[in-house]
Design a protein around this motif. Structure first.
Motif, PDB file in Angstrom:
ATOM      1  N   GLN A  10      14.079  -4.291  -5.124  1.00 34.35           N
ATOM      2  CA  GLN A  10      13.501  -5.315  -5.986  1.00 34.35           C
ATOM      3  C   GLN A  10      12.311  -4.685  -6.696  1.00 34.35           C
ATOM      4  OE1 GLN A  10      14.787  -8.404  -6.413  1.00 34.35           O
ATOM      5  NE2 GLN A  10      16.423  -7.775  -5.036  1.00 34.35           N
ATOM      6  N   PRO A  11      11.910  -5.221  -7.853  1.00 35.71           N
ATOM      7  CA  PRO A  11      10.743  -4.662  -8.555  1.00 35.71           C
ATOM      8  C   PRO A  11       9.488  -4.600  -7.689  1.00 35.71           C
ATOM      9  CG  PRO A  11      11.915  -6.158  -9.995  1.00 35.71           C
ATOM     10  CD  PRO A  11      12.559  -6.265  -8.633  1.00 35.71           C
ATOM     11  N   SER A  12       9.282  -5.605  -6.860  1.00 36.23           N
ATOM     12  CA  SER A  12       8.097  -5.598  -6.005  1.00 36.23           C
ATOM     13  C   SER A  12       8.158  -4.473  -4.973  1.00 36.23           C
ATOM     14  CB  SER A  12       7.927  -6.948  -5.304  1.00 36.23           C
ATOM     15  OG  SER A  12       9.056  -7.236  -4.507  1.00 36.23           O
ATOM     16  N   LEU A  17       6.353   1.026  -3.258  1.00 35.57           N
ATOM     17  CA  LEU A  17       6.669   2.425  -2.982  1.00 35.57           C
ATOM     18  C   LEU A  17       5.983   3.361  -3.975  1.00 35.57           C
ATOM     19  CD1 LEU A  17      10.406   2.156  -1.955  1.00 35.57           C
ATOM     20  CD2 LEU A  17       8.406   2.398  -0.473  1.00 35.57           C
ATOM     21  N   GLU A  18       5.836   2.915  -5.216  1.00 36.63           N
ATOM     22  CA  GLU A  18       5.095   3.709  -6.198  1.00 36.63           C
ATOM     23  C   GLU A  18       3.648   3.903  -5.728  1.00 36.63           C
ATOM     24  OE1 GLU A  18       3.608   3.587 -10.857  1.00 36.63           O
ATOM     25  OE2 GLU A  18       4.612   1.832 -10.020  1.00 36.63           O
ATOM     26  N   MET A  40      -3.887  -6.901  -7.517  1.00 35.08           N
ATOM     27  CA  MET A  40      -2.986  -5.851  -7.047  1.00 35.08           C
ATOM     28  C   MET A  40      -2.886  -5.864  -5.526  1.00 35.08           C
ATOM     29  SD  MET A  40      -0.758  -3.655  -7.805  1.00 35.08           S
ATOM     30  CE  MET A  40      -0.957  -3.352  -9.553  1.00 35.08           C
ATOM     31  N   HIS A  41      -3.982  -6.120  -4.868  1.00 38.55           N
ATOM     32  CA  HIS A  41      -3.966  -6.196  -3.404  1.00 38.55           C
ATOM     33  C   HIS A  41      -3.009  -7.295  -2.951  1.00 38.55           C
ATOM     34  CE1 HIS A  41      -5.514  -7.150   0.658  1.00 38.55           C
ATOM     35  NE2 HIS A  41      -5.562  -5.829   0.727  1.00 38.55           N
ATOM     36  N   LYS A  42      -3.083  -8.461  -3.583  1.00 35.28           N
ATOM     37  CA  LYS A  42      -2.182  -9.564  -3.238  1.00 35.28           C
ATOM     38  C   LYS A  42      -0.728  -9.189  -3.494  1.00 35.28           C
ATOM     39  CE  LYS A  42      -5.394 -13.359  -4.053  1.00 35.28           C
ATOM     40  NZ  LYS A  42      -5.692 -14.563  -4.859  1.00 35.28           N
ATOM     41  N   ILE A  43      -0.461  -8.557  -4.625  1.00 31.87           N
ATOM     42  CA  ILE A  43       0.891  -8.135  -4.963  1.00 31.87           C
ATOM     43  C   ILE A  43       1.426  -7.145  -3.932  1.00 31.87           C
ATOM     44  CG2 ILE A  43       2.257  -6.788  -6.626  1.00 31.87           C
ATOM     45  CD1 ILE A  43       0.396  -8.035  -8.823  1.00 31.87           C
ATOM     46  N   ARG A  48       4.845  -5.604   0.513  1.00 29.81           N
ATOM     47  CA  ARG A  48       5.003  -5.033   1.849  1.00 29.81           C
ATOM     48  C   ARG A  48       5.758  -5.993   2.760  1.00 29.81           C
ATOM     49  NH1 ARG A  48      -0.029  -5.394   5.369  1.00 29.81           N
ATOM     50  NH2 ARG A  48       0.817  -7.487   5.344  1.00 29.81           N
ATOM     51  N   ASP A  49       5.424  -7.284   2.674  1.00 28.10           N
ATOM     52  CA  ASP A  49       6.100  -8.276   3.508  1.00 28.10           C
ATOM     53  C   ASP A  49       7.586  -8.379   3.180  1.00 28.10           C
ATOM     54  OD1 ASP A  49       3.669  -8.725   4.729  1.00 28.10           O
ATOM     55  OD2 ASP A  49       3.272 -10.610   3.670  1.00 28.10           O
ATOM     56  N   ILE A  50       7.929  -8.258   1.907  1.00 28.07           N
ATOM     57  CA  ILE A  50       9.340  -8.274   1.500  1.00 28.07           C
ATOM     58  C   ILE A  50      10.079  -7.099   2.129  1.00 28.07           C
ATOM     59  CG2 ILE A  50      10.903  -7.909  -0.457  1.00 28.07           C
ATOM     60  CD1 ILE A  50       8.841  -9.575  -2.117  1.00 28.07           C
ATOM     61  N   ILE A  51       9.459  -5.932   2.093  1.00 33.29           N
ATOM     62  CA  ILE A  51      10.077  -4.736   2.676  1.00 33.29           C
ATOM     63  C   ILE A  51      10.241  -4.892   4.182  1.00 33.29           C
ATOM     64  CG2 ILE A  51       9.714  -2.277   3.153  1.00 33.29           C
ATOM     65  CD1 ILE A  51       8.425  -2.122   0.330  1.00 33.29           C
TER      66      ILE A  51
END
Length: 64
Positions: A10-12, A17-18, A40-43, A48-51
């Motif tokens: 997913q884009p997130s 990973l970037e 950015m911290h929130k994003i 991370r939670d999605i992963i």
């Protein structure tokens, strides 16, 4: 450490990973993407939670 992708991201996930692979600080990553460090911290936390959820789901599937 360079984390590689093994399936479609997913884009997130790709964004997270970037950051892991290419940046040292959230501040510089936020500047690179023209946003605030706080946003950015929130994003990155959400990414991370999605992963983690995806990995847990794959782990449960493997261990059935």
């Amino acid at each position: 450490m360079n984390i590689t992708k093994t399936n479609t991201l997913q884009p997130s996930e790709a964004l997270f990973l970037e950051w892991i692979n290419d940046f040292i600080t959230i501040k510089k990553f936020a500047e690179y993407h023209a946003t605030t460090e706080k946003k950015m911290h929130k994003i990155l936390i959400l990414s991370r939670d999605i992963i983690i959820q995806k990995e847990n789901k794959q782990f449960k599937t493997i261990n059935k």
